[in-house]
Every structure is written in C-alpha cells, then in structure tokens.
Design an enzyme around this catalytic site. Structure first.
Site, PDB file in Angstrom:
ATOM      1  N   GLY A  50       0.869  -1.175   0.000  1.00 22.75           N
ATOM      2  CA  GLY A  50       0.000   0.000   0.000  1.00 22.75           C
ATOM      3  C   GLY A  50       0.900   1.216   0.000  1.00 22.75           C
ATOM      4  CD  GLU A  51       2.771   5.732  -0.026  1.00 23.99           C
ATOM      5  OE1 GLU A  51       2.795   5.406  -1.229  1.00 23.99           O
ATOM      6  OE2 GLU A  51       3.805   5.991   0.620  1.00 23.99           O
ATOM      7  CB  SER A  52       5.379   2.591   3.886  1.00 24.11           C
ATOM      8  OG  SER A  52       6.089   3.558   3.144  1.00 24.11           O
ATOM      9  CB  CYS A  82       5.272  -3.828  -1.397  1.00 22.75           C
ATOM     10  SG  CYS A  82       5.718  -2.562  -2.585  1.00 22.75           S
ATOM     11  NE  ARG A 111       8.149   5.467   1.003  1.00 22.50           N
ATOM     12  CZ  ARG A 111       7.665   6.685   0.727  1.00 22.50           C
ATOM     13  NH1 ARG A 111       8.334   7.758   1.041  1.00 22.50           N
ATOM     14  NH2 ARG A 111       6.510   6.790   0.111  1.00 22.50           N
ATOM     15  CB  ILE A 139       3.180  -2.221  -7.422  1.00 20.40           C
ATOM     16  CG1 ILE A 139       2.641  -3.452  -8.162  1.00 20.40           C
ATOM     17  CG2 ILE A 139       2.328  -0.983  -7.702  1.00 20.40           C
ATOM     18  CD1 ILE A 139       1.331  -3.988  -7.605  1.00 20.40           C
ATOM     19  NE  ARG A 140       4.368   5.062  -6.073  1.00 15.80           N
ATOM     20  CZ  ARG A 140       5.197   6.092  -6.208  1.00 15.80           C
ATOM     21  NH1 ARG A 140       5.736   6.368  -7.374  1.00 15.80           N
ATOM     22  NH2 ARG A 140       5.489   6.861  -5.187  1.00 15.80           N
ATOM     23  CG  HIS A 176       2.491  -6.441  -4.231  1.00 21.31           C
ATOM     24  ND1 HIS A 176       1.651  -6.065  -3.209  1.00 21.31           N
ATOM     25  CD2 HIS A 176       3.176  -5.335  -4.572  1.00 21.31           C
ATOM     26  CE1 HIS A 176       1.828  -4.781  -2.945  1.00 21.31           C
ATOM     27  NE2 HIS A 176       2.744  -4.320  -3.756  1.00 21.31           N
ATOM     28  CD  GLU A 178       0.173  -9.386  -2.276  1.00 18.01           C
ATOM     29  OE1 GLU A 178       1.241  -9.996  -2.148  1.00 18.01           O
ATOM     30  OE2 GLU A 178       0.093  -8.149  -2.362  1.00 18.01           O
TER      31      GLU A 178
END
Ligand code: GLN
Length: 196
Positions: A50-52, A82, A111, A139-140, A176, A178
């Site tokens: 997600g966004e840490s 991630c 990051r 992903i990023r 990821h 999953e």
C-alpha cells in the site's frame, strides 16, 4: 476452527483483502487488525502493500504502532510485502519527512527504488527454500539496500539487488506475491506461526 493458526492482516490501508484471501485459502483464521485488542488475538501478522507513509501514520493514530513494535520484539512472526517490508525494516531511506517504521528486520530499504520508468514490472525469481521460481510483481517497490548480520537475503534480482529477506520468524519481500496467486511466502509465514 481448532488447529487453524490465528493470524492478522494489518488493515489500515493497502491490499488487505488479497492477503486475507491467500491466508484463508491456506486454512488460517484471519483477523483484520485495526485496534490493539485485535492484535492481541493473533499469533502472527501480515503487513500488506500500500503506502507505507499512510499505514504508519494511521497506525500511530489508532494506537497500534507501539503494540506492533512490542509484538515484533517479543517474537511474533511477521510477513511484510512492499510497503509492509518498509514498515518492518530497521532503516528506511528516501522516506517521507518524519516517516517511522515498526522495525525489527535488520535491513536498510530504499523506498520507490526503481524510479519512474519502471514503476511496476513482473519477473520470475529464484527464492531460497522454494523448488520452483516465483512470479514476482513489483509496484513502486522498495529495494533492500543492505542486509545486516541478523537477516539473510533469500531472493535477488539478476543485477544482485536484494528483494526478499528472512530473519528468524520475520519475512519480507519487495514485491507482491499475492497478486499472482503465489502462496508459498504465506505458507512459510504460517509455518513460523505454527512452530511457535
Ligand atoms: N511505494 C510504496 C511505499 O513507499 C510501496 C508500494 C507498494 O506497497 N506497492 O510505501
């Protein structure tokens, strides 16, 4: 559900459902963790992607940051993917101002390490302990800049960049698994939970 490992997915932001689905598919009893009481019910925790920066701020706001830190220090098995890997890392480079991590994993992560051209990509990776390669979706994604003496690299890109690490009951991947239906990291995490 006797015998099912009780595990949590930190459910503040990110791809929470995807992890819950994989874990339930493996027979785990899954709690979505948003409050300290929910954390107290589980024997292992997944930190999703997600966004840490957002997850970390919400964790502080919900009074979860310290309980998660304590649980990790007391030996709770954790798998971070991630953004979750960033949260699990002892040191974060290129973080937002005042960004904190829960820590525990003896690594330095950077990051958004792959830059704009390669915001997301998929590749096949060999992972120590798996008998066939993993389809890894980035992903990023962060990159593991250095692995300290307590942790061990278990997966790297062809250029040598470390993207998967293990340290006792702590597991972290830059990518990821999953999203491609890969469940072997979750199996490895659940084996740590069962062994405890
Ligand atoms: N770039 C995100 C961060 O810094 C991580 C991206 C992800 O989890 N897919 O938190």
């Amino acid at each position: 559900m006797a015998g099912s490992p009780r595990v949590g997915v930190l459910a503040l932001q990110g791809d929470v459902r995807e992890h819950a689905r994989v874990l339930e598919g493996l027979g785990a009893a899954v709690t979505l963790v948003r409050r300290p009481e929910e954390l107290a019910e589980v024997d292992g925790l997944v930190l999703p992607g997600g966004e840490s920066t957002v997850i970390e701020k919400l964790a502080r706001a919900f009074g979860l940051a310290e309980p998660v830190r304590t649980a990790i220090a007391e030996g709770m098995p954790v798998y971070g993917t991630c953004a979750g890997l960033i949260l699990l890392a002892d040191t974060v480079l290129d973080g937002a101002e005042d960004q904190q991590s829960f820590g525990g994993l003896d690594v330095v992560v950077r990051r958004n390490a792959f830059g704009r051209q390669t915001e997301s990509f998929e590749t096949s990776l060999e992972i120590e302990g798996f008998d066939a390669p993993v389809d890894a979706t980035f992903i990023r994604a962060p990159l593991i800049d250095s692995v300290g003496p307590r942790a061990r690299a278990i997966g790297s890109l062809p250029d040598g960049g470390v993207v998967a690490v293990e340290q006792g009951v702590l597991l972290g991947t830059s990518f990821h698994p999953e999203v491609a239906g890969e469940d072997r990291f979750h199996r490895r995490f659940l084996a740590h939970v069962r062994a405890r």
